[in-house]
Design a protein around this motif. Structure first.
Motif, PDB file in Angstrom:
ATOM      1  N   GLU A  94       0.812  -1.219   0.000  1.00  0.00           N
ATOM      2  CA  GLU A  94       0.000   0.000   0.000  1.00  0.00           C
ATOM      3  C   GLU A  94       0.847   1.272   0.000  1.00  0.00           C
ATOM      4  OE1 GLU A  94      -2.729  -0.078   3.247  1.00  0.00           O
ATOM      5  OE2 GLU A  94      -3.904  -1.755   2.433  1.00  0.00           O
ATOM      6  N   HIS A  95       1.947   1.259   0.743  1.00  0.00           N
ATOM      7  CA  HIS A  95       2.706   2.492   0.947  1.00  0.00           C
ATOM      8  C   HIS A  95       3.989   2.575   0.119  1.00  0.00           C
ATOM      9  CE1 HIS A  95       0.150   3.883   4.293  1.00  0.00           C
ATOM     10  NE2 HIS A  95       0.036   2.601   4.591  1.00  0.00           N
ATOM     11  N   ARG A  96       4.455   1.453  -0.410  1.00  0.00           N
ATOM     12  CA  ARG A  96       5.597   1.409  -1.311  1.00  0.00           C
ATOM     13  C   ARG A  96       6.817   2.167  -0.755  1.00  0.00           C
ATOM     14  NH1 ARG A  96       4.301  -0.656  -6.081  1.00  0.00           N
ATOM     15  NH2 ARG A  96       6.168   0.221  -7.034  1.00  0.00           N
ATOM     16  N   PRO A  97       7.288   1.814   0.422  1.00  0.00           N
ATOM     17  CA  PRO A  97       8.460   2.513   0.969  1.00  0.00           C
ATOM     18  C   PRO A  97       9.717   2.200   0.168  1.00  0.00           C
ATOM     19  CG  PRO A  97       7.951   0.585   2.294  1.00  0.00           C
ATOM     20  CD  PRO A  97       6.822   0.733   1.308  1.00  0.00           C
ATOM     21  N   ARG A  98      10.602   3.185   0.106  1.00  0.00           N
ATOM     22  CA  ARG A  98      11.869   2.981  -0.606  1.00  0.00           C
ATOM     23  C   ARG A  98      12.919   2.361   0.310  1.00  0.00           C
ATOM     24  NH1 ARG A  98      16.086   6.282   0.732  1.00  0.00           N
ATOM     25  NH2 ARG A  98      15.582   8.164   1.944  1.00  0.00           N
ATOM     26  N   ALA A  99      12.613   2.311   1.630  1.00  0.00           N
ATOM     27  CA  ALA A  99      13.570   1.745   2.583  1.00  0.00           C
ATOM     28  C   ALA A  99      12.824   1.289   3.833  1.00  0.00           C
ATOM     29  CB  ALA A  99      14.636   2.780   2.963  1.00  0.00           C
ATOM     30  N   ILE A 100      13.401   0.295   4.499  1.00  0.00           N
ATOM     31  CA  ILE A 100      12.946  -0.133   5.824  1.00  0.00           C
ATOM     32  C   ILE A 100      14.081   0.133   6.803  1.00  0.00           C
ATOM     33  CG2 ILE A 100      12.250  -2.095   7.260  1.00  0.00           C
ATOM     34  CD1 ILE A 100      11.106  -3.400   4.714  1.00  0.00           C
ATOM     35  N   VAL A 101      13.787   0.867   7.859  1.00  0.00           N
ATOM     36  CA  VAL A 101      14.766   1.111   8.926  1.00  0.00           C
ATOM     37  C   VAL A 101      14.257   0.365  10.149  1.00  0.00           C
ATOM     38  CG1 VAL A 101      16.022   2.833  10.256  1.00  0.00           C
ATOM     39  CG2 VAL A 101      15.283   3.365   7.930  1.00  0.00           C
ATOM     40  N   HIS A 102      14.956  -0.688  10.516  1.00  0.00           N
ATOM     41  CA  HIS A 102      14.454  -1.684  11.470  1.00  0.00           C
ATOM     42  C   HIS A 102      15.051  -1.473  12.866  1.00  0.00           C
ATOM     43  CE1 HIS A 102      13.196  -5.310  13.312  1.00  0.00           C
ATOM     44  NE2 HIS A 102      14.203  -6.080  12.957  1.00  0.00           N
ATOM     45  N   PHE A 103      14.302  -0.731  13.713  1.00  0.00           N
ATOM     46  CA  PHE A 103      14.687  -0.532  15.109  1.00  0.00           C
ATOM     47  C   PHE A 103      13.999  -1.524  16.045  1.00  0.00           C
ATOM     48  CE2 PHE A 103      15.344   3.784  13.404  1.00  0.00           C
ATOM     49  CZ  PHE A 103      16.583   4.106  13.935  1.00  0.00           C
ATOM     50  N   ALA A 104      12.831  -2.045  15.668  1.00  0.00           N
ATOM     51  CA  ALA A 104      11.995  -2.809  16.599  1.00  0.00           C
ATOM     52  C   ALA A 104      12.770  -3.960  17.224  1.00  0.00           C
ATOM     53  CB  ALA A 104      10.760  -3.337  15.876  1.00  0.00           C
ATOM     54  N   ALA A 105      12.830  -3.983  18.547  1.00  0.00           N
ATOM     55  CA  ALA A 105      13.559  -5.037  19.254  1.00  0.00           C
ATOM     56  C   ALA A 105      13.233  -4.992  20.737  1.00  0.00           C
ATOM     57  CB  ALA A 105      15.069  -4.869  19.069  1.00  0.00           C
ATOM     58  N   GLU A 106      13.282  -6.155  21.355  1.00  0.00           N
ATOM     59  CA  GLU A 106      13.376  -6.212  22.806  1.00  0.00           C
ATOM     60  C   GLU A 106      14.836  -5.961  23.139  1.00  0.00           C
ATOM     61  OE1 GLU A 106      10.998  -6.587  24.962  1.00  0.00           O
ATOM     62  OE2 GLU A 106       9.318  -7.237  23.724  1.00  0.00           O
ATOM     63  N   SER A 107      15.103  -5.075  24.118  1.00  0.00           N
ATOM     64  CA  SER A 107      16.491  -4.602  24.222  1.00  0.00           C
ATOM     65  C   SER A 107      17.077  -4.539  25.628  1.00  0.00           C
ATOM     66  CB  SER A 107      16.591  -3.201  23.595  1.00  0.00           C
ATOM     67  OG  SER A 107      15.831  -2.267  24.343  1.00  0.00           O
ATOM     68  N   HIS A 108      16.369  -5.032  26.635  1.00  0.00           N
ATOM     69  CA  HIS A 108      16.900  -4.884  27.991  1.00  0.00           C
ATOM     70  C   HIS A 108      17.455  -6.207  28.487  1.00  0.00           C
ATOM     71  CE1 HIS A 108      16.508  -3.790  32.442  1.00  0.00           C
ATOM     72  NE2 HIS A 108      17.421  -2.996  31.920  1.00  0.00           N
ATOM     73  N   VAL A 109      18.749  -6.241  28.819  1.00  0.00           N
ATOM     74  CA  VAL A 109      19.414  -7.484  29.190  1.00  0.00           C
ATOM     75  C   VAL A 109      18.720  -8.149  30.374  1.00  0.00           C
ATOM     76  CG1 VAL A 109      21.552  -8.491  30.054  1.00  0.00           C
ATOM     77  CG2 VAL A 109      21.637  -6.766  28.253  1.00  0.00           C
ATOM     78  N   ASP A 110      18.400  -7.369  31.409  1.00  0.00           N
ATOM     79  CA  ASP A 110      17.767  -7.962  32.594  1.00  0.00           C
ATOM     80  C   ASP A 110      16.450  -8.639  32.239  1.00  0.00           C
ATOM     81  OD1 ASP A 110      19.755  -7.227  34.378  1.00  0.00           O
ATOM     82  OD2 ASP A 110      18.907  -5.249  34.683  1.00  0.00           O
ATOM     83  N   ARG A 111      15.657  -8.007  31.403  1.00  0.00           N
ATOM     84  CA  ARG A 111      14.392  -8.619  30.992  1.00  0.00           C
ATOM     85  C   ARG A 111      14.634  -9.897  30.196  1.00  0.00           C
ATOM     86  NH1 ARG A 111       9.533  -5.652  31.337  1.00  0.00           N
ATOM     87  NH2 ARG A 111       9.823  -3.565  32.207  1.00  0.00           N
ATOM     88  N   SER A 112      15.709  -9.922  29.412  1.00  0.00           N
ATOM     89  CA  SER A 112      15.997 -11.133  28.635  1.00  0.00           C
ATOM     90  C   SER A 112      16.399 -12.297  29.535  1.00  0.00           C
ATOM     91  CB  SER A 112      17.103 -10.851  27.606  1.00  0.00           C
ATOM     92  OG  SER A 112      18.398 -10.869  28.165  1.00  0.00           O
ATOM     93  N   ILE A 113      16.992 -11.999  30.676  1.00  0.00           N
ATOM     94  CA  ILE A 113      17.359 -13.055  31.621  1.00  0.00           C
ATOM     95  C   ILE A 113      16.111 -13.654  32.245  1.00  0.00           C
ATOM     96  CG2 ILE A 113      18.530 -13.492  33.824  1.00  0.00           C
ATOM     97  CD1 ILE A 113      20.561 -11.286  32.961  1.00  0.00           C
ATOM     98  N   HIS A 114      15.153 -12.805  32.587  1.00  0.00           N
ATOM     99  CA  HIS A 114      13.921 -13.277  33.224  1.00  0.00           C
ATOM    100  C   HIS A 114      12.943 -13.895  32.221  1.00  0.00           C
ATOM    101  CE1 HIS A 114      14.799 -11.792  37.224  1.00  0.00           C
ATOM    102  NE2 HIS A 114      15.132 -10.605  36.724  1.00  0.00           N
ATOM    103  N   GLY A 115      12.973 -13.427  30.960  1.00  0.00           N
ATOM    104  CA  GLY A 115      12.004 -13.911  29.975  1.00  0.00           C
ATOM    105  C   GLY A 115      12.580 -13.923  28.578  1.00  0.00           C
ATOM    106  N   PRO A 116      13.443 -14.889  28.251  1.00  0.00           N
ATOM    107  CA  PRO A 116      14.122 -14.868  26.955  1.00  0.00           C
ATOM    108  C   PRO A 116      13.214 -15.117  25.760  1.00  0.00           C
ATOM    109  CG  PRO A 116      14.625 -16.901  28.139  1.00  0.00           C
ATOM    110  CD  PRO A 116      13.907 -16.004  29.107  1.00  0.00           C
TER     111      PRO A 116
END
Length: 352
Positions: A70-92
């Protein structure tokens, strides 16, 4: 138009705000609005028809395919991520889903979209993957800083999931020819950072008179990058980076955690003095987290050599701007500090 994933989070929102302040090109912003995604970060864009927000999950292939068509972007800039180390330890599991499966979904959708384009559009298309220096592992006190050719040695579920996503991006370029770019940045700080990370947590706790928790001996070293500088680096890589290449983005600012906290305390003593005494009185050492990497350091000479990029902020100027922003935006902090956030802090620090 460009498609930005995770554009309501800390770095993503700063990038969207920075992009629309410097470019006329519209942004399609896809964010799942998990705990760290916050539309209030984008409040200044209300009514700006260059910003198109979509509440959705990068793992939803049907949605991503529809948005591309629908939007035909010329680029994808991919920031989306889970990023907190402590949270990854409790819930990988959440980290594997978002960082690995989500990146895979985007790559496959991008490959299909790119393959449908005409010759000129296909040649201009880019998939820019934003990653972290944590994929490289830990450094000793005298080890040279991470370069782009450093072997991957992730030590936490978070960094392992990001390393996996980096490998997928590389493979989709080498196997399918997808025109990708990757950036690996050091620790970001600045406005709109969710107050579980060291700098905003220290500011928020100090102002509330709560303990300032420091893991272990506080001598873990990170390279600190002001988020505005990171945004400018991503813009440069998107515009002029060589397809298939990785660019390390750092602030040339190695600092031990304990020094960071003491600097913040000194700034708060100056800008918002506490009648009860210096804020450093609140520093509290707690049990170290499992697998805590001792030192990260970024060698950012490649991006300077090839693209002419260097950070504009020193740590002294960047941290002052950051502390002032939090002091001037206490309503934002209060809105972010929900019951769920307080429960997380209790879970993570109570037993330490």
């Amino acid at each position: 138009m460009i498609l930005v994933t995770g554009g309501a989070g800390f770095i993503g929102a700063n990038f969207v705000l920075d992009w629309l302040a410097t470019q006329d090109e519209p942004v399609l912003n896809l964010d799942a609005l998990t705990y760290a995604g916050n539309l209030e970060n984008l409040a200044t864009l209300a009514g700006d028809d260059r910003h198109h927000f979509i509440h959705g999950d990068i793992c939803d292939r049907t949605l991503v395919d529809r948005l591309l068509a629908e939007h035909r972007p010329r680029a994808i800039v991919h920031f989306a991520a889970e990023s907190h180390v402590d949270r990854s330890i409790h819930g990988p599991g959440a980290f594997v889903r978002t960082n690995v499966e989500g990146t895979f979904t985007l790559l496959e959708a991008a490959r299909g979209w790119w393959g449908s384009l005409g010759v000129e559009e296909a040649a201009a298309f880019r998939f820019l993957h934003v990653s972290t220096d944590e994929v490289y592992g830990s450094l000793g006190p005298e080890d040279p800083a991470f370069t782009e050719t450093k072997a991957y040695e992730p030590n936490s579920p978070y960094s392992a999931s990001k390393a996996a996503s980096d490998h997928l991006v590389r493979a989709w370029h080498h196997t399918y020819g997808l025109p990708v770019l990757t950036t690996n940045c050091s620790n970001n700080y600045g406005p709109y950072q969710f107050p579980e990370k060291l700098i905003p947590l220290t500011i928020a706790n100090a102002l509330a008179g709560r303990p300032l928790p420091i893991y272990g001996d506080g001598r873990n070293v990170r390279d600190w990058l002001y988020v505005g500088d990171h945004c400018s680096a991503v813009r440069e890589v998107l515009a002029r980076g060589r397809v298939g290449e990785t660019y390390n983005v750092g602030g040339w600012n190695e600092q031990p955690n304990i020094d960071i906290v003491n600097i913040i305390c000194g700034l708060l003593d100056e800008l918002r003095p506490d009648p009860a005494g210096p804020y450093a009185r609140l520093i509290t050492f707690v049990k170290d987290r499992p697998g805590h990497d001792r030192r990260y350091a970024i060698d950012a000479r490649k991006i300077e050599r090839e693209l002419g990029w260097r950070p504009a902020e020193t740590f002294a100027t960047g941290i002052r701007r950051t502390v002032q922003w939090y002091l001037e935006n206490q309503a934002w902090v209060e809105n972010v500090q929900s019951g769920a956030y307080r429960a997380w802090l209790e879970r993570n620090y109570a037993s330490r």
